[in-house]
Design an enzyme around this catalytic site. Structure first.
Site, mmCIF file in Angstrom:
data_model
loop_
_atom_site.group_PDB
_atom_site.id
_atom_site.type_symbol
_atom_site.label_atom_id
_atom_site.label_comp_id
_atom_site.label_asym_id
_atom_site.label_seq_id
_atom_site.Cartn_x
_atom_site.Cartn_y
_atom_site.Cartn_z
ATOM 1 N N CYS A 165 8.598 -4.327 -14.523
ATOM 2 C CA CYS A 165 7.610 -4.583 -13.458
ATOM 3 C C CYS A 165 6.292 -5.042 -14.066
ATOM 4 C CB CYS A 165 7.368 -3.322 -12.624
ATOM 5 S SG CYS A 165 8.817 -2.711 -11.745
ATOM 6 N N CYS A 175 7.401 1.268 -14.707
ATOM 7 C CA CYS A 175 8.489 0.303 -14.932
ATOM 8 C C CYS A 175 8.053 -0.828 -15.863
ATOM 9 C CB CYS A 175 8.924 -0.241 -13.557
ATOM 10 S SG CYS A 175 9.990 -1.685 -13.619
#
Length: 139
Positions: free
Chosen positions: A44, A41
């Site tokens: 993230c 991600c």
């Protein structure tokens, strides 16, 4: 860094959460912030340094990371549909849950708001709702 009186200074700024450590971690006294993330991600990875910097600044708060790929059952239990998702617990009560990477200033605002919450009032409201059978409202 010298330890502050009455506080434990952790050698590690953030800790990894697993299905076994989740409940004991989030139900402890004080504030616990959880970053639900995955290695693939992009947002993230962008949020990770912000979360880490906050963990170094606020040694009295427990900062934990939940790898949703390594812990899919826990991610499902938490109904995580988007990552990163940030959860904020205080004294075992979920007070904050929001998907999306927060800028540093927004994370600081969440921390300050969590510090300022009257937990006696929150617990009283939870008890009132449990007695009446109403679903608990978000804090």
């Amino acid at each position: 860094m010298l330890p502050r009186r009455g506080r434990v200074v952790r050698a590690m700024s953030t800790q990894a959460l697993t299905a076994e450590t989740f409940e004991p971690t989030v139900t402890q006294d004080g504030i616990v912030l959880v970053d639900a993330w995955a290695a693939w991600c992009g947002p993230c990875r962008q949020f990770a340094p912000v979360f880490e910097a906050a963990s170094e600044k606020h040694s009295d708060i427990t900062f934990a990371k939940l790898d949703t790929e390594a812990e899919p059952a826990l991610a499902g239990m938490l109904e995580i549909t988007s990552i990163p998702t940030i959860f904020g617990f205080r004294d075992g009560v979920l007070l904050f849950a929001q998907p999306g990477a927060l800028p540093a200033q927004a994370l600081e605002q969440v921390i300050e708001q969590m510090r300022g919450i009257d937990m006696d009032a929150v617990r009283a409201e939870i008890a009132k709702q449990e007695q009446s059978g109403e679903p608990a409202a978000d804090a």
